[in-house]
Design an enzyme around this catalytic site. Structure first.
Site, mmCIF file in Angstrom:
data_model
loop_
_atom_site.group_PDB
_atom_site.id
_atom_site.type_symbol
_atom_site.label_atom_id
_atom_site.label_comp_id
_atom_site.label_asym_id
_atom_site.label_seq_id
_atom_site.Cartn_x
_atom_site.Cartn_y
_atom_site.Cartn_z
ATOM 1 N N CYS A 29 0.761 -1.236 0.078
ATOM 2 C CA CYS A 29 0.159 -0.106 0.036
ATOM 3 C C CYS A 29 0.810 1.415 -0.056
ATOM 4 C CB CYS A 29 -0.942 -0.097 1.033
ATOM 5 S SG CYS A 29 -0.901 1.292 2.400
ATOM 6 N N CYS A 85 1.914 2.713 3.241
ATOM 7 C CA CYS A 85 2.978 1.810 4.063
ATOM 8 C C CYS A 85 4.326 1.939 3.434
ATOM 9 C CB CYS A 85 2.639 0.221 4.004
ATOM 10 S SG CYS A 85 1.231 -0.033 5.037
ATOM 11 N N HIS A 93 -1.296 -1.053 9.357
ATOM 12 C CA HIS A 93 -2.236 -1.028 8.351
ATOM 13 C C HIS A 93 -3.665 -1.872 8.724
ATOM 14 C CE1 HIS A 93 -3.106 -1.373 3.849
ATOM 15 N NE2 HIS A 93 -4.038 -2.302 4.467
ATOM 16 N N ASN A 113 -12.900 8.910 5.353
ATOM 17 C CA ASN A 113 -13.401 8.238 4.555
ATOM 18 C C ASN A 113 -13.462 6.870 4.452
ATOM 19 O OD1 ASN A 113 -14.137 10.589 2.908
ATOM 20 N ND2 ASN A 113 -12.356 10.508 1.756
ATOM 21 N N GLY A 156 -15.747 7.660 -1.002
ATOM 22 C CA GLY A 156 -14.487 8.511 -1.724
ATOM 23 C C GLY A 156 -13.269 8.079 -1.332
ATOM 24 N N HIS A 179 -5.604 2.586 3.316
ATOM 25 C CA HIS A 179 -5.009 2.321 4.617
ATOM 26 C C HIS A 179 -5.611 3.470 5.567
ATOM 27 C CE1 HIS A 179 -0.712 2.035 6.958
ATOM 28 N NE2 HIS A 179 -1.453 2.968 7.523
ATOM 29 N N HIS A 221 -6.672 6.459 7.376
ATOM 30 C CA HIS A 221 -6.329 7.699 7.817
ATOM 31 C C HIS A 221 -7.568 8.925 7.959
ATOM 32 C CE1 HIS A 221 -7.121 7.234 3.520
ATOM 33 N NE2 HIS A 221 -7.652 8.539 3.236
ATOM 34 N N HIS A 272 -8.345 12.558 7.448
ATOM 35 C CA HIS A 272 -7.812 14.001 6.998
ATOM 36 C C HIS A 272 -8.336 14.899 7.888
ATOM 37 C CE1 HIS A 272 -8.131 12.682 2.545
ATOM 38 N NE2 HIS A 272 -8.909 11.620 3.383
HETATM 39 P P1 5GP Z 1 -9.002 9.051 0.746
HETATM 40 O O1 5GP Z 1 -9.936 9.539 -0.390
HETATM 41 O O2 5GP Z 1 -8.556 7.754 0.495
HETATM 42 O O3 5GP Z 1 -9.609 9.232 2.037
HETATM 43 O O4 5GP Z 1 -7.668 9.733 0.828
HETATM 44 C C1 5GP Z 1 -6.547 9.557 0.194
HETATM 45 C C2 5GP Z 1 -5.722 11.059 0.261
HETATM 46 O O5 5GP Z 1 -4.410 10.498 -0.226
HETATM 47 C C3 5GP Z 1 -6.095 11.808 -1.006
HETATM 48 O O6 5GP Z 1 -6.476 13.159 -0.402
HETATM 49 C C4 5GP Z 1 -4.958 11.966 -1.871
HETATM 50 O O7 5GP Z 1 -4.644 13.353 -2.443
HETATM 51 C C5 5GP Z 1 -3.663 11.667 -0.760
HETATM 52 N N1 5GP Z 1 -2.697 10.797 -1.551
HETATM 53 C C6 5GP Z 1 -2.807 9.793 -2.600
HETATM 54 N N2 5GP Z 1 -1.544 9.373 -2.809
HETATM 55 C C7 5GP Z 1 -0.431 10.165 -1.811
HETATM 56 C C8 5GP Z 1 0.788 10.363 -1.999
HETATM 57 O O8 5GP Z 1 1.403 9.532 -2.663
HETATM 58 N N3 5GP Z 1 1.375 11.187 -1.074
HETATM 59 C C9 5GP Z 1 0.483 11.869 -0.505
HETATM 60 N N4 5GP Z 1 1.310 12.896 0.535
HETATM 61 N N5 5GP Z 1 -0.766 11.930 -0.441
HETATM 62 C C10 5GP Z 1 -1.379 10.991 -1.187
HETATM 63 ZN ZN ZN Z 2 -0.718 0.481 4.224
#
Ligand code: 5GP
Ligand code: ZN
Length: 115
Positions: free
Chosen positions: A3, A6, A45, A86, A92, A97, A99, A101
């Site tokens: 991932c 990770c 994870h 999310n 969305g 993994h 997280h 925001h």
């Molecule tokens: P999700 O939509 O899964 O809740 O949010 C994933 C977030 O990870 C998105 O806001 C996206 O911009 C961010 N993101 C995706 N790939 C990377 C990356 O390689 N580096 C960083 N810093 N953020 C990432």
């Molecule tokens: Zn992970």
């Protein structure tokens, strides 16, 4: 395939770190949706909140309280911020993994982004 978060945790992908300890990492979102947008990520994870384990209750609580502290450090505590998880593709989620925001930093009078 490992991932993406990770990989960031292992130092295999570059990122702008805001905070790190042995259990969690906080870094800037690569595509910010607000003036301040960081991701608060446990090092263990879990694909999403659905997979989070009861025995990690303490870590899950810590993530929330550290998010609050980081909001203060980033100077968005008083002006207002949102904390969003999310959960599942339908919400969305694109990185599977768990997280949080942390978003904020809007100009005075702005109502913020989503919800
Ligand atoms: P999700 O939509 O899964 O809740 O949010 C994933 C977030 O990870 C998105 O806001 C996206 O911009 C961010 N993101 C995706 N790939 C990377 C990356 O390689 N580096 C960083 N810093 N953020 C990432
Ligand atoms: Zn992970």
């Amino acid at each position: 395939m490992t991932c993406i978060f990770c990989k960031i945790i292992k130092g295999e992908l570059p990122t702008t770190k805001v905070y790190e300890d042995d259990e969690m990492i906080v870094f800037k979102d690569i595509a910010p949706k607000a003036p301040v947008h960081v991701l608060v990520v446990p090092k263990i994870h879990f694909a999403s909140l659905n997979e989070a384990k009861e025995e990690k209750e303490k870590l899950l609580g810590k993530l929330l309280l550290k998010t609050r502290d980081i909001a203060k450090t980033l100077g968005i505590s008083k002006s207002g911020y949102k904390v969003i998880i999310n959960n599942g593709a339908g919400s969305g989620q694109v990185v599977f993994h768990l997280h949080l925001h942390l978003i904020g930093g809007w100009k005075e009078g702005a109502k913020g982004y989503i919800v």
